[in-house]
Structures are given as C-alpha cells and as structure tokens.
Scaffold this motif. Structure first.
Motif, PDB file in Angstrom:
ATOM      1  N   VAL A   1      -2.477   8.491  -2.374  1.00 22.84           N
ATOM      2  CA  VAL A   1      -2.531   7.261  -1.583  1.00 22.84           C
ATOM      3  C   VAL A   1      -3.802   7.278  -0.740  1.00 22.84           C
ATOM      4  CG1 VAL A   1      -1.375   5.846   0.137  1.00 22.84           C
ATOM      5  CG2 VAL A   1      -0.012   7.173  -1.500  1.00 22.84           C
ATOM      6  N   THR A   2      -4.645   6.269  -0.936  1.00 19.48           N
ATOM      7  CA  THR A   2      -5.928   6.238  -0.239  1.00 19.48           C
ATOM      8  C   THR A   2      -5.988   5.213   0.886  1.00 19.48           C
ATOM      9  OG1 THR A   2      -6.823   4.695  -1.887  1.00 19.48           O
ATOM     10  CG2 THR A   2      -7.152   7.060  -2.272  1.00 19.48           C
ATOM     11  N   ASP A   3      -5.068   4.243   0.867  1.00 19.68           N
ATOM     12  CA  ASP A   3      -5.084   3.227   1.925  1.00 19.68           C
ATOM     13  C   ASP A   3      -3.752   2.486   1.915  1.00 19.68           C
ATOM     14  OD1 ASP A   3      -6.103   1.727   4.033  1.00 19.68           O
ATOM     15  OD2 ASP A   3      -7.091   0.267   2.736  1.00 19.68           O
ATOM     16  N   ALA A   4      -3.419   1.882   3.029  1.00 18.96           N
ATOM     17  CA  ALA A   4      -2.229   1.043   3.122  1.00 18.96           C
ATOM     18  C   ALA A   4      -2.418   0.081   4.289  1.00 18.96           C
ATOM     19  CB  ALA A   4      -0.962   1.877   3.340  1.00 18.96           C
ATOM     20  N   LYS A   5      -2.027  -1.167   4.065  1.00 23.77           N
ATOM     21  CA  LYS A   5      -2.139  -2.153   5.141  1.00 23.77           C
ATOM     22  C   LYS A   5      -1.049  -3.198   4.998  1.00 23.77           C
ATOM     23  CE  LYS A   5      -5.604  -4.977   2.723  1.00 23.77           C
ATOM     24  NZ  LYS A   5      -6.974  -5.530   2.784  1.00 23.77           N
ATOM     25  N   THR A   6      -0.717  -3.802   6.108  1.00 23.83           N
ATOM     26  CA  THR A   6       0.275  -4.872   6.117  1.00 23.83           C
ATOM     27  C   THR A   6      -0.389  -6.166   5.680  1.00 23.83           C
ATOM     28  OG1 THR A   6       1.465  -3.804   7.931  1.00 23.83           O
ATOM     29  CG2 THR A   6       1.915  -6.130   7.542  1.00 23.83           C
ATOM     30  N   VAL A   7       0.287  -6.909   4.806  1.00 22.73           N
ATOM     31  CA  VAL A   7      -0.231  -8.204   4.361  1.00 22.73           C
ATOM     32  C   VAL A   7       0.731  -9.305   4.800  1.00 22.73           C
ATOM     33  CG1 VAL A   7      -1.462  -7.245   2.390  1.00 22.73           C
ATOM     34  CG2 VAL A   7       0.907  -7.985   2.102  1.00 22.73           C
ATOM     35  N   PRO A   8       0.241 -10.527   4.949  1.00 25.41           N
ATOM     36  CA  PRO A   8       1.132 -11.636   5.314  1.00 25.41           C
ATOM     37  C   PRO A   8       2.194 -11.841   4.231  1.00 25.41           C
ATOM     38  CG  PRO A   8      -1.181 -12.263   5.545  1.00 25.41           C
ATOM     39  CD  PRO A   8      -1.163 -10.961   4.819  1.00 25.41           C
ATOM     40  N   THR A   9       3.267 -12.494   4.590  1.00 22.74           N
ATOM     41  CA  THR A   9       4.337 -12.756   3.633  1.00 22.74           C
ATOM     42  C   THR A   9       4.191 -14.118   2.970  1.00 22.74           C
ATOM     43  OG1 THR A   9       5.745 -13.651   5.384  1.00 22.74           O
ATOM     44  CG2 THR A   9       5.947 -11.296   4.894  1.00 22.74           C
TER      45      THR A   9
END
Length: 323
Positions: A175-183
């Motif tokens: 896992v190199t990145d993770a971010k919250t995205v809009p729904t």
C-alpha cells in the motif's frame, strides 16, 4: 472487455488474481470487473470461505525477498495451493489507517501456482488504485481494513479460469497511498440541454432517470455535464474513481455502484469508448450524463455473448477522483 494497451492487459491479469468474481459461482468470467463499463458482469460474491490451517501454513512458507518500495521476489514450493482466500502481513505500515470507502493506491506483483511471475505494477509503470470495499477487489477488503499505508501483505487466492480449472494466485501487495474521497459529485449545477433524459437524485445522491416519450438515441455520443466540479480535468490515460448507474434506453437499470455500496475505480484505457470519450476532459467532482450509441458501447451488432451488445446505453457518472 475492451483492452487497448499492454499496460491494461497487465492490470487485467492482476485484477483477475484479486477479484472474488474469479471464484464466484455466478457465471462470471475470471477477470471481469463488477463495473458495466469494463464489462457487464454482476457484482462479486459476498460469501467468502474461511482459510484452513493448511492454507495459513502454506502462505507462511512463502519467502519474500526485496525491500519495501521495490518489486519483491516470491519463492515457494510448487504447485502452490490454497482452498480459500488467505492473507498474511509481511510488513506493518506506519502511515494513514485504511478504512472502507478510502481510495487506496498499491503496487503489487502476481505469481501463479508454479511460482512464475504473471504480472507486476512495478513493470507496468503505474500502481493500481481502487476504493476499499469495491466488490471488484473484494478479496482485499478484510485484510487491508485497519492496516496502514506502507503495509505489505501476501494474498493467495484460488482463481477459476474460463476453462473451469482452478489454480492458486499468490500476490504481494504494498500500500503506497490512501485518501478519503467524496461520496458524490460536488459542484455547480448545470442546466442540461432540452430533450435529454431527466436525472433525479435522492438524498444520498443516487440517481434515477426518466426517458422522454419518443426519445431517439443520438447517432453521436452525448456527454452532458449536470454538476460541474472544481477539480482538475480528467485525462483519458488516468484511472478514475466514480459512482455510476447504467440503464438501457427503455429505462431498465442493469448495474449501479450505488447498489453495491462503494464507488468503483477503473482505467479509462480499459472501458467502453463512450466512457473514455465522455469522461476525458470533465473535471473531478462533476456529474455527467452519458447517452452512448451502441457502436461506442458494446458494439452495434447484437451478440449472444453480451446482452448489452447492440443497445444504446445511458449512464449517470459522478467523478470522485482521478490519478
């Protein structure tokens, strides 16, 4: 599925190794996505068998060489076999904690039961992004939830091919990145052109559609922005994360990421031409109505292999992210 690049072919191999549809008894073909844009398959199965002690022991025997950030080498006795999806944490991460609904970016390499490498995002030159919880990558939901960015995991999965035979795939995921995205789409409402299908949103943002009486399919693609997002423009070479629903021109819904409970991520190089042409140039955060002639969907001629072939299609797509 319409594959157009060698990179797309590698992505398909890796997705087939990860997806639960590969071992689901629902008539799906190994490697098909739950999205109707790359394919018309149904959502992945949700009943996942538990690994046995023998499965866990088999995965423990896999040797991983190579440091984090670089493509690793996997070694194990062959033929390798597990009876159910099995995972093992190789290295703990130290970054952002992963939760369902986040857009996760990962590098991964896939080996077959004979310890031969069959695909690698390191070689492909671009990592894979998906939404944690997306059924197309459902085999990763449980092992990755609660992990942190930087984690490396081994994931073994029995994959059933088109010929009906089953063989185990062994994968190393980093896992190199993770971010919250809009729904849902967020931006300025746009007045659509007169005469188009009418889109109505419920409180969550899920769309429904009304086809005007006597509406005739256009001969050319219609890409009508309904909500104009303020994000960057999407390029046709990017991977997008989106919520979408698709209908045939008689108003019959055939698939929806909303109904599956999570957005989907896909390369615009791996989808039907109407999606590539209609979404490229739109901005992140936008909602787009696509009316797609059959020749830009699954082909102008009807086919027994795909019930959507020969049909004009309508989609409402919320573009949540692109990279």
């Amino acid at each position: 599925m319409k594959l157009r690049t060698s990179a797309g072919a590698v992505a398909l191999v890796l997705a087939a190794a990860m997806t639960l549809t590969a071992c689901a008894d629902d008539g799906s073909t190994a490697g098909e996505s739950a999205s109707p844009s790359p394919s018309s398959s149904s959502a992945a199965a949700t009943d996942v068998p538990e690994p046995t002690k023998e499965d866990v022991a088999a995965l423990e025997s896999v040797q991983v060489s190579g440091k984090a950030g670089e493509e690793p080498t996997l070694k194990y006795d062959t033929p390798f076999e597990v009876s159910a999806p099995t995972s093992r944490v190789v290295d703990e991460g130290t970054g952002t904690e992963l939760t369902e609904g986040m857009q996760v970016t990962m590098q991964h390499v896939a080996y077959d039961a004979e310890a031969t490498k069959v695909g690698s995002t390191w070689e492909q030159g671009a990592p894979t992004s998906f939404v944690l919880g997306d059924a197309s990558y459902g085999i990763l939901t449980e092992p990755l939830t609660g992990q942190k960015v930087g984690a490396r995991l081994l994931v073994a999965n029995p994959v059933t091919g088109q010929d009906g035979t089953t063989s185990t795939s062994v994968n190393l995921v980093e896992v190199t990145d993770a971010k919250t995205v809009p729904t849902r789409a967020e931006g300025e409402a746009v007045e659509p052109a007169a005469g188009l299908p009418t889109v109505t949103l419920d409180d969550t943002g899920k769309p429904s559609i009304e086809i005007p009486e006597g509406y005739e399919a256009p001969k050319e693609l219609v890409a009508q922005t309904l909500i104009k997002g303020d994000g960057p423009k999407v390029k046709e070479t990017q991977t997008v994360t989106a919520q979408y629903t698709g209908w045939t021109l008689d108003g019959e819904q055939f698939d929806s990421s909303w109904d599956r409970g999570a957005p989907s991520s896909f390369s615009l190089q791996q989808v039907i031409a109407g999606w590539t042409q209609g979404l490229a140039g739109q901005t992140v955060g936008s909602q787009v109505l696509l009316v797609i002639p059959a020749d830009l969907a699954y082909g102008a001629e009807k086919s027994a292999d795909n019930e959507l072939a020969g049909q004009d299609l309508v989609f409402v797509v919320d573009i949540l992210a692109a990279q």
